[in-house]
Design a protein around this motif. Structure first.
Motif, PDB file in Angstrom:
ATOM      1  N   SER A  16      41.847 -91.481 111.895  1.00  0.00           N
ATOM      2  CA  SER A  16      41.518 -90.229 112.711  1.00  0.00           C
ATOM      3  C   SER A  16      39.929 -90.364 113.574  1.00  0.00           C
ATOM      4  CB  SER A  16      41.480 -88.890 111.820  1.00  0.00           C
ATOM      5  OG  SER A  16      40.959 -87.777 112.550  1.00  0.00           O
ATOM      6  N   ALA A  17      39.247 -90.735 112.882  1.00  0.00           N
ATOM      7  CA  ALA A  17      37.933 -91.074 113.578  1.00  0.00           C
ATOM      8  C   ALA A  17      37.838 -92.112 114.537  1.00  0.00           C
ATOM      9  CB  ALA A  17      36.858 -91.497 112.527  1.00  0.00           C
TER      10      ALA A  17
ATOM     11  N   LYS B 250      40.609 -92.666 116.352  1.00  0.00           N
ATOM     12  CA  LYS B 250      41.336 -92.352 117.484  1.00  0.00           C
ATOM     13  C   LYS B 250      40.493 -91.287 118.140  1.00  0.00           C
ATOM     14  CE  LYS B 250      45.280 -90.628 119.256  1.00  0.00           C
ATOM     15  NZ  LYS B 250      45.128 -91.049 120.890  1.00  0.00           N
ATOM     16  N   ASP B 251      39.735 -90.517 117.414  1.00  0.00           N
ATOM     17  CA  ASP B 251      38.770 -89.588 118.061  1.00  0.00           C
ATOM     18  C   ASP B 251      37.832 -90.315 119.088  1.00  0.00           C
ATOM     19  OD1 ASP B 251      39.879 -87.370 117.187  1.00  0.00           O
ATOM     20  OD2 ASP B 251      38.435 -87.028 115.463  1.00  0.00           O
ATOM     21  N   ALA B 252      37.312 -91.449 118.765  1.00  0.00           N
ATOM     22  CA  ALA B 252      36.206 -92.194 119.329  1.00  0.00           C
ATOM     23  C   ALA B 252      37.081 -92.675 120.663  1.00  0.00           C
ATOM     24  CB  ALA B 252      35.716 -93.142 118.343  1.00  0.00           C
TER      25      ALA B 252
ATOM     26  N   ASP C 105      39.542 -91.627 122.087  1.00  0.00           N
ATOM     27  CA  ASP C 105      39.758 -90.510 123.051  1.00  0.00           C
ATOM     28  C   ASP C 105      38.381 -90.032 123.684  1.00  0.00           C
ATOM     29  OD1 ASP C 105      42.275 -90.488 122.347  1.00  0.00           O
ATOM     30  OD2 ASP C 105      42.132 -88.647 120.818  1.00  0.00           O
ATOM     31  N   LEU C 106      37.266 -89.884 123.092  1.00  0.00           N
ATOM     32  CA  LEU C 106      36.101 -89.935 123.657  1.00  0.00           C
ATOM     33  C   LEU C 106      35.556 -90.672 124.784  1.00  0.00           C
ATOM     34  CD1 LEU C 106      33.489 -87.955 123.709  1.00  0.00           C
ATOM     35  CD2 LEU C 106      32.420 -89.506 121.926  1.00  0.00           C
TER      36      LEU C 106
ATOM     37  N   SER D 167      37.849 -90.374 127.792  1.00  0.00           N
ATOM     38  CA  SER D 167      37.393 -89.078 128.485  1.00  0.00           C
ATOM     39  C   SER D 167      35.950 -89.392 129.202  1.00  0.00           C
ATOM     40  CB  SER D 167      37.573 -87.763 127.790  1.00  0.00           C
ATOM     41  OG  SER D 167      36.404 -88.101 127.094  1.00  0.00           O
TER      42      SER D 167
END
Length: 109
Positions: free
Chosen positions: A4-5, A7-9, A11-12, A15
């Motif tokens: 999850s971390a 994937k979040d990184a 995505d960040l 973006s």
């Protein structure tokens, strides 16, 4: 949790990259100049750490000149940015001349 971390990184990062792609070219050029000034200051610090700091005043003047130039370039970026509402009525040429004069003053003095 680690997946999850990651994937979040990702995505960040995606973006931020897509938002920076919409940045005008003149702001990207100023960003490159800021990066160059900061990297030059870092290289001087690394050189001083490896070789030594015999002419310490020369080291200080070189690093502070690079940092001062980077700060002036960031001020120029803020002033030239069209999305900034504070500098709507000013001419961009005035800001450029002010920053150029200040950078020359910072380098000479």
């Amino acid at each position: 949790m680690a997946r999850s971390a990651t994937k979040d990184a990702q995505d960040l990062f995606h973006s931020l990259r897509s938002a920076y792609a919409a940045t005008p070219t003149n702001l990207k050029i100023i960003d490159l100049y800021v990066i160059f000034a900061v990297l030059t200051a870092i290289m001087q610090v690394v050189y001083m750490a490896i070789v030594g700091s015999f002419p310490f005043n020369s080291f200080l003047s070189g690093v502070l000149s690079c940092v001062g130039t980077a700060v002036l370039a960031v001020c120029l970026r803020i002033q030239v940015n069209k999305e900034n509402k504070e500098f709507k009525g000013t001419y961009h040429q005035n800001g450029l001349l002010l920053i150029l004069f200040s950078a020359i003053w910072c380098s000479i003095w």
